[in-house]
Each structure stands twice: as C-alpha cells, then as structure tokens.
Design a protein around this motif. Structure first.
Motif, PDB file in Angstrom:
ATOM      1  N   ARG A  96    -107.479  15.135  -2.310  1.00 28.36           N
ATOM      2  CA  ARG A  96    -108.548  15.617  -3.200  1.00 28.36           C
ATOM      3  C   ARG A  96    -108.178  16.975  -3.772  1.00 28.36           C
ATOM      4  O   ARG A  96    -107.652  17.840  -3.081  1.00 28.36           O
ATOM      5  CB  ARG A  96    -109.837  15.726  -2.394  1.00 28.36           C
ATOM      6  N   LEU A  97    -108.494  17.143  -5.049  1.00 31.33           N
ATOM      7  CA  LEU A  97    -108.270  18.395  -5.757  1.00 31.33           C
ATOM      8  C   LEU A  97    -109.507  18.672  -6.601  1.00 31.33           C
ATOM      9  O   LEU A  97    -109.939  17.808  -7.365  1.00 31.33           O
ATOM     10  CB  LEU A  97    -107.035  18.271  -6.648  1.00 31.33           C
ATOM     11  N   VAL A  98    -110.090  19.845  -6.437  1.00 31.42           N
ATOM     12  CA  VAL A  98    -111.263  20.225  -7.218  1.00 31.42           C
ATOM     13  C   VAL A  98    -110.962  21.575  -7.863  1.00 31.42           C
ATOM     14  O   VAL A  98    -110.544  22.513  -7.183  1.00 31.42           O
ATOM     15  CB  VAL A  98    -112.534  20.348  -6.344  1.00 31.42           C
ATOM     16  N   PHE A  99    -111.168  21.643  -9.185  1.00 34.74           N
ATOM     17  CA  PHE A  99    -110.966  22.911  -9.870  1.00 34.74           C
ATOM     18  C   PHE A  99    -112.052  23.109 -10.918  1.00 34.74           C
ATOM     19  O   PHE A  99    -112.723  22.168 -11.324  1.00 34.74           O
ATOM     20  CB  PHE A  99    -109.568  23.000 -10.501  1.00 34.74           C
ATOM     21  N   THR A 100    -112.216  24.367 -11.336  1.00 37.77           N
ATOM     22  CA  THR A 100    -113.243  24.679 -12.317  1.00 37.77           C
ATOM     23  C   THR A 100    -112.736  25.696 -13.327  1.00 37.77           C
ATOM     24  O   THR A 100    -111.906  26.545 -12.995  1.00 37.77           O
ATOM     25  CB  THR A 100    -114.528  25.209 -11.642  1.00 37.77           C
ATOM     26  N   THR A 101    -113.246  25.588 -14.536  1.00 32.64           N
ATOM     27  CA  THR A 101    -112.978  26.600 -15.556  1.00 32.64           C
ATOM     28  C   THR A 101    -114.133  27.596 -15.636  1.00 32.64           C
ATOM     29  O   THR A 101    -114.095  28.520 -16.432  1.00 32.64           O
ATOM     30  CB  THR A 101    -112.749  25.961 -16.937  1.00 32.64           C
ATOM     31  N   ALA A 102    -115.158  27.400 -14.801  1.00 35.41           N
ATOM     32  CA  ALA A 102    -116.304  28.311 -14.783  1.00 35.41           C
ATOM     33  C   ALA A 102    -115.968  29.618 -14.066  1.00 35.41           C
ATOM     34  O   ALA A 102    -116.683  30.607 -14.200  1.00 35.41           O
ATOM     35  CB  ALA A 102    -117.510  27.647 -14.129  1.00 35.41           C
ATOM     36  N   LEU A 103    -114.886  29.595 -13.267  1.00 34.13           N
ATOM     37  CA  LEU A 103    -114.362  30.791 -12.608  1.00 34.13           C
ATOM     38  C   LEU A 103    -112.919  30.963 -13.051  1.00 34.13           C
ATOM     39  O   LEU A 103    -112.197  29.980 -13.216  1.00 34.13           O
ATOM     40  CB  LEU A 103    -114.394  30.645 -11.084  1.00 34.13           C
ATOM     41  N   ASP A 104    -112.488  32.223 -13.205  1.00 33.78           N
ATOM     42  CA  ASP A 104    -111.084  32.431 -13.545  1.00 33.78           C
ATOM     43  C   ASP A 104    -110.242  32.520 -12.276  1.00 33.78           C
ATOM     44  O   ASP A 104    -110.760  32.390 -11.161  1.00 33.78           O
ATOM     45  CB  ASP A 104    -110.908  33.654 -14.456  1.00 33.78           C
ATOM     46  N   SER A 105    -108.951  32.739 -12.428  1.00 27.95           N
ATOM     47  CA  SER A 105    -108.054  32.742 -11.277  1.00 27.95           C
ATOM     48  C   SER A 105    -108.280  33.920 -10.338  1.00 27.95           C
ATOM     49  O   SER A 105    -107.765  33.937  -9.226  1.00 27.95           O
ATOM     50  CB  SER A 105    -106.596  32.728 -11.739  1.00 27.95           C
ATOM     51  N   ASP A 106    -109.078  34.893 -10.754  1.00 34.11           N
ATOM     52  CA  ASP A 106    -109.468  36.007  -9.882  1.00 34.11           C
ATOM     53  C   ASP A 106    -110.828  35.771  -9.235  1.00 34.11           C
ATOM     54  O   ASP A 106    -111.424  36.678  -8.663  1.00 34.11           O
ATOM     55  CB  ASP A 106    -109.499  37.317 -10.675  1.00 34.11           C
ATOM     56  N   ARG A 121    -113.660  35.251 -10.687  1.00 29.32           N
ATOM     57  CA  ARG A 121    -114.710  35.930 -11.449  1.00 29.32           C
ATOM     58  C   ARG A 121    -115.319  34.930 -12.432  1.00 29.32           C
ATOM     59  O   ARG A 121    -114.620  34.034 -12.913  1.00 29.32           O
ATOM     60  CB  ARG A 121    -114.125  37.104 -12.231  1.00 29.32           C
ATOM     61  N   PRO A 122    -116.605  35.071 -12.758  1.00 29.53           N
ATOM     62  CA  PRO A 122    -117.190  34.179 -13.765  1.00 29.53           C
ATOM     63  C   PRO A 122    -116.378  34.241 -15.051  1.00 29.53           C
ATOM     64  O   PRO A 122    -115.939  35.317 -15.468  1.00 29.53           O
ATOM     65  CB  PRO A 122    -118.597  34.755 -13.970  1.00 29.53           C
ATOM     66  N   ALA A 123    -116.149  33.092 -15.633  1.00 31.93           N
ATOM     67  CA  ALA A 123    -115.306  33.002 -16.818  1.00 31.93           C
ATOM     68  C   ALA A 123    -116.113  32.550 -18.023  1.00 31.93           C
ATOM     69  O   ALA A 123    -117.066  31.785 -17.893  1.00 31.93           O
ATOM     70  CB  ALA A 123    -114.171  32.023 -16.561  1.00 31.93           C
ATOM     71  N   ALA A 124    -115.699  33.029 -19.169  1.00 32.19           N
ATOM     72  CA  ALA A 124    -116.224  32.518 -20.433  1.00 32.19           C
ATOM     73  C   ALA A 124    -115.280  31.385 -20.828  1.00 32.19           C
ATOM     74  O   ALA A 124    -114.388  31.558 -21.654  1.00 32.19           O
ATOM     75  CB  ALA A 124    -116.253  33.613 -21.486  1.00 32.19           C
ATOM     76  N   ALA A 125    -115.438  30.257 -20.170  1.00 34.57           N
ATOM     77  CA  ALA A 125    -114.503  29.146 -20.331  1.00 34.57           C
ATOM     78  C   ALA A 125    -114.572  28.579 -21.735  1.00 34.57           C
ATOM     79  O   ALA A 125    -115.617  28.136 -22.179  1.00 34.57           O
ATOM     80  CB  ALA A 125    -114.820  28.064 -19.308  1.00 34.57           C
ATOM     81  N   ALA A 126    -113.450  28.620 -22.413  1.00 38.32           N
ATOM     82  CA  ALA A 126    -113.382  28.078 -23.761  1.00 38.32           C
ATOM     83  C   ALA A 126    -112.444  26.871 -23.742  1.00 38.32           C
ATOM     84  O   ALA A 126    -111.426  26.903 -23.067  1.00 38.32           O
ATOM     85  CB  ALA A 126    -112.873  29.131 -24.724  1.00 38.32           C
ATOM     86  N   PRO A 127    -112.731  25.818 -24.373  1.00 41.41           N
ATOM     87  CA  PRO A 127    -113.890  25.641 -25.238  1.00 41.41           C
ATOM     88  C   PRO A 127    -115.148  25.195 -24.499  1.00 41.41           C
ATOM     89  O   PRO A 127    -116.244  25.220 -25.050  1.00 41.41           O
ATOM     90  CB  PRO A 127    -113.436  24.560 -26.205  1.00 41.41           C
ATOM     91  N   VAL A 128    -115.008  24.793 -23.214  1.00 41.40           N
ATOM     92  CA  VAL A 128    -116.179  24.340 -22.473  1.00 41.40           C
ATOM     93  C   VAL A 128    -115.927  24.524 -20.970  1.00 41.40           C
ATOM     94  O   VAL A 128    -114.814  24.336 -20.490  1.00 41.40           O
ATOM     95  CB  VAL A 128    -116.495  22.850 -22.807  1.00 41.40           C
ATOM     96  N   ALA A 129    -116.963  24.910 -20.253  1.00 45.67           N
ATOM     97  CA  ALA A 129    -116.848  25.035 -18.794  1.00 45.67           C
ATOM     98  C   ALA A 129    -117.005  23.661 -18.158  1.00 45.67           C
ATOM     99  O   ALA A 129    -117.814  22.846 -18.600  1.00 45.67           O
ATOM    100  CB  ALA A 129    -117.908  25.990 -18.257  1.00 45.67           C
ATOM    101  N   MET A 130    -116.213  23.428 -17.131  1.00 42.02           N
ATOM    102  CA  MET A 130    -116.280  22.147 -16.424  1.00 42.02           C
ATOM    103  C   MET A 130    -115.749  22.324 -15.014  1.00 42.02           C
ATOM    104  O   MET A 130    -115.045  23.280 -14.708  1.00 42.02           O
ATOM    105  CB  MET A 130    -115.446  21.094 -17.143  1.00 42.02           C
ATOM    106  N   THR A 131    -116.106  21.377 -14.154  1.00 39.10           N
ATOM    107  CA  THR A 131    -115.533  21.278 -12.824  1.00 39.10           C
ATOM    108  C   THR A 131    -115.016  19.857 -12.678  1.00 39.10           C
ATOM    109  O   THR A 131    -115.738  18.903 -12.960  1.00 39.10           O
ATOM    110  CB  THR A 131    -116.585  21.586 -11.735  1.00 39.10           C
ATOM    111  N   ALA A 132    -113.762  19.737 -12.270  1.00 39.31           N
ATOM    112  CA  ALA A 132    -113.139  18.419 -12.140  1.00 39.31           C
ATOM    113  C   ALA A 132    -112.796  18.156 -10.677  1.00 39.31           C
ATOM    114  O   ALA A 132    -112.341  19.052  -9.969  1.00 39.31           O
ATOM    115  CB  ALA A 132    -111.874  18.347 -12.984  1.00 39.31           C
ATOM    116  N   GLU A 133    -113.044  16.928 -10.258  1.00 39.44           N
ATOM    117  CA  GLU A 133    -112.699  16.489  -8.907  1.00 39.44           C
ATOM    118  C   GLU A 133    -111.796  15.269  -9.017  1.00 39.44           C
ATOM    119  O   GLU A 133    -112.176  14.259  -9.603  1.00 39.44           O
ATOM    120  CB  GLU A 133    -113.957  16.134  -8.120  1.00 39.44           C
TER     121      GLU A 133
END
Length: 98
Positions: free
Chosen positions: A19-29, A31-43
């Motif tokens: 299993r691998l879960v990642f998100t663009t809603a947080l950056d690699s530090d 911290r909350p991210a302004a994910a462009a073009p869209v925030a998502m979490t993938a599993e």
C-alpha cells in the motif's frame, strides 16, 4: 533518463509491497500546500491475484468541484497510461527472470 519529481507532495503511508498513500494537500515538508492544479489524496493497494497482482487506485478530492476539475484535466487517461506503463515494466521484469 533521470527521474525528476513533477509535484511537491507527501507520502502518508508506505506499506512495503502492499500500500502507498500520498497527498498533494501537504508538501514534502509536511506543510499545507496550495496544490495546483488540484489537491488530492491517492491510495494505491497491491494484492496477490491468481493471474498476477491486483492493482487498485482510489483517489480522493476535497469536494465535487475539485474532482470534476481533475477529471477535466485528463486524470483518468493519465492514470490509465501510467498503469499500462507499470504493467508493461513489471511484465518485462518477470520475463527477464525466466
């Protein structure tokens, strides 16, 4: 060819070979991210299957408009292409072992 990350995201769960879960809603530090073009979490989950490996992807968006925007950008085609490339790569690896 050198791999270059195309987004600044955060891994939330890494279960080796399962299993691998990642998100663009947080950056690699983390911290909350302004994910462009869209925030998502993938599993992404991988399970044994009689014919090989069961590969399942679930993507979550914050709201229906974010999901619609991601779809407009070609989300399904992009992930489908990556899935096909992953399958071809895995099949070559298995073929080289025999």
């Amino acid at each position: 060819m050198e791999f270059v990350p195309h987004l600044n995201a955060c891994f939330l769960v890494v279960d080796e070979r399962a299993r691998l879960v990642f998100t663009t809603a947080l950056d690699s530090d983390w911290r909350p991210a302004a994910a462009a073009p869209v925030a998502m979490t993938a599993e992404i989950t991988l399970r044994d299957h009689p014919d090989g490996t069961d590969y399942h992807v679930l993507v979550r968006h914050g709201d229906p408009s974010a999901r619609a925007r991601h779809e407009e950008l070609g989300f399904a085609d992009g992930w489908g292409t990556v899935t096909g490339q992953l399958a071809a790569f895995a099949e070559r690896l298995v073929g080289n072992r025999t």
